[in-house]
Design a protein around this motif. Structure first.
Motif, PDB file in Angstrom:
ATOM      1  N   UNK A  39       0.870  -1.179   0.000  1.00 35.54           N
ATOM      2  CA  UNK A  39       0.000   0.000   0.000  1.00 35.54           C
ATOM      3  C   UNK A  39       0.902   1.222   0.000  1.00 35.54           C
ATOM      4  N   UNK A  40       0.676   2.114  -0.955  1.00 36.47           N
ATOM      5  CA  UNK A  40       1.510   3.309  -1.089  1.00 36.47           C
ATOM      6  C   UNK A  40       0.650   4.557  -0.970  1.00 36.47           C
ATOM      7  N   UNK A  74      -7.047  -2.116   7.964  1.00 34.71           N
ATOM      8  CA  UNK A  74      -7.876  -3.104   8.656  1.00 34.71           C
ATOM      9  C   UNK A  74      -7.963  -4.330   7.761  1.00 34.71           C
ATOM     10  N   UNK A  75      -7.600  -5.506   8.302  1.00 34.64           N
ATOM     11  CA  UNK A  75      -7.589  -6.754   7.536  1.00 34.64           C
ATOM     12  C   UNK A  75      -8.417  -7.790   8.275  1.00 34.64           C
ATOM     13  N   UNK A  76      -9.263  -8.506   7.537  1.00 30.85           N
ATOM     14  CA  UNK A  76     -10.048  -9.570   8.147  1.00 30.85           C
ATOM     15  C   UNK A  76     -10.458 -10.614   7.125  1.00 30.85           C
ATOM     16  N   UNK A  77     -11.227 -11.559   7.585  1.00 36.59           N
ATOM     17  CA  UNK A  77     -11.674 -12.662   6.725  1.00 36.59           C
ATOM     18  C   UNK A  77     -12.837 -12.227   5.848  1.00 36.59           C
ATOM     19  N   UNK A  78     -12.740 -12.501   4.560  1.00 33.41           N
ATOM     20  CA  UNK A  78     -13.788 -12.194   3.594  1.00 33.41           C
ATOM     21  C   UNK A  78     -14.952 -13.159   3.783  1.00 33.41           C
ATOM     22  N   UNK A 109       3.969  -2.833   3.616  1.00 33.43           N
ATOM     23  CA  UNK A 109       3.975  -4.136   2.957  1.00 33.43           C
ATOM     24  C   UNK A 109       3.463  -5.183   3.941  1.00 33.43           C
ATOM     25  N   UNK A 110       2.509  -5.989   3.489  1.00 35.81           N
ATOM     26  CA  UNK A 110       2.000  -7.064   4.340  1.00 35.81           C
ATOM     27  C   UNK A 110       1.622  -8.259   3.461  1.00 35.81           C
TER      28      UNK A 110
END
Length: 348
Positions: free
Chosen positions: A15-16, A34-38, A78-79
């Motif tokens: 992500x930039x 924010x990251x989670x399960x779709x 970066x992830x």
């Protein structure tokens, strides 16, 4: 922006956030993620949804600090995205001695899609907080010709989006491209197929296509591209070379904005190997081009009927001819007029 735009496999995502010009100087940039399960939203007790939800989410704030009060700066986070992830992010600019500025939140899917029976529209770029009537929902569907799998489709998608859309910043503006912040971009599980003017949406792809404003089937087959003449329809785009963005602009002018072909179907610029040209030679496309009349004003009803208007880009044709896209010159006014009306939900 995130890169890659979409990849249906475990991968590293970047992500930039960029600042083009900040007169006070840049002190810091935050990237909030924010990251989670779709999911299909059924965990909330209702019916499954085509538009995704998220559960088991976690939040990360990545900060970049700058010395020397630079007017331009870039921050990268970066992830790694595993199977079935839904990511949302926004950037916060901290000027030196000024008020922080926050960007719109953008969401996208990543990793292998979930294996649940309910199909999902997989966001490539989705502004969830924006009013739906202010965004045109465009689907980008992989044809079965993508024998190389997710990586090939991701590479073509990256090239296509970089060439066809521009961001909101002043250094991003480009009259030859479409404004990214007027669109939500989607993809779906397999099920779309194109061959000339014949387009099929089956299984989960058909359900996803039904809720979108327009559908582009990306393919690597060697045939002429074709598009519906409609305010919301479908078309095909060959991605086998570096000119796919021009083809998406061209076909999208047909199937999103009902803009028509130059000087009749069979007098259009010559097709190239695999690239093709909407409404060339095929009877059903020719009939649509002749019969369709746009609802906008005189001069925008038929696309490029005046001979002093430049032609759309046709990669591989004679270099001496003027090649301009549907968002350039006289066509830009027609396209922007359609875009304004359609993004206000008076078209779809």
């Amino acid at each position: 922006m995130h890169d890659p735009p979409y990849l249906g496999a475990t991968h590293r995502s970047t992500i930039t956030a960029r600042v083009d010009h900040e007169p006070l100087g840049v002190a810091a940039i935050d990237i909030e993620v924010v990251v989670g399960e779709l999911t299909d939203c059924s965990e909330f007790g209702g019916s499954p949804s085509l538009l995704p939800c998220r559960r088991s989410a976690h939040r990360v704030v990545h900060r970049c600090r700058y010395a020397g009060r630079p007017e331009q700066a870039a921050c990268r986070y970066v992830h790694t995205l595993g199977p079935g992830r839904l990511v949302s992010y926004r950037a916060v600019l901290w000027p030196v001695g000024g008020t922080p500025l926050t960007s719109n939140e953008v969401s996208h899917a990543g990793g292998a899609p979930p294996s649940q029976q309910q199909p999902l529209a997989l966001p490539v770029r989705w502004e969830r907080a924006a009013h739906p009537a202010r965004r045109i929902d465009l689907g980008l569907f992989p044809d079965p010709a993508y024998t190389g799998g997710a990586a090939d489709f991701a590479a073509d998608l990256r090239r296509l989006l970089a060439g066809a859309f521009h961001g909101p910043g002043p250094l991003e503006r480009d009259d030859r491209r479409l404004p990214l912040d007027s669109f939500n971009l989607w993809t779906s599980p397999p099920g779309a197929e194109a061959q000339g003017c014949v387009r099929r949406f089956q299984a989960g792809a058909a359900q996803v296509a039904a809720v979108l404003d327009g559908q582009a089937i990306l393919h690597r087959g060697r045939f002429d591209d074709c598009a519906a003449m409609a305010l919301g329809g479908a078309g095909s785009v060959w991605t086998g070379d570096d000119h796919s963005a021009g083809r998406l602009l061209h076909q999208g002018a047909h199937f999103l904005f009902a803009l028509q072909e130059v000087e009749g179907c069979d007098e259009a610029a010559p097709e190239t190997a695999g690239g093709g040209h909407a409404s060339d030679k095929h009877p059903s496309c020719s009939a649509a081009a002749e019969d369709m009349q746009g609802p906008v004003g005189e001069g925008c009803q038929r696309w490029k009927t005046d001979r002093d208007m430049a032609r759309v880009p046709v990669p591989g044709s004679a270099p001496a001819r003027a090649h301009e896209g549907p968002a350039t010159g006289p066509h830009r006014a027609c396209t922007e007029q359609r875009l304004t009306r359609c993004a206000s939900s008076t078209c779809y």
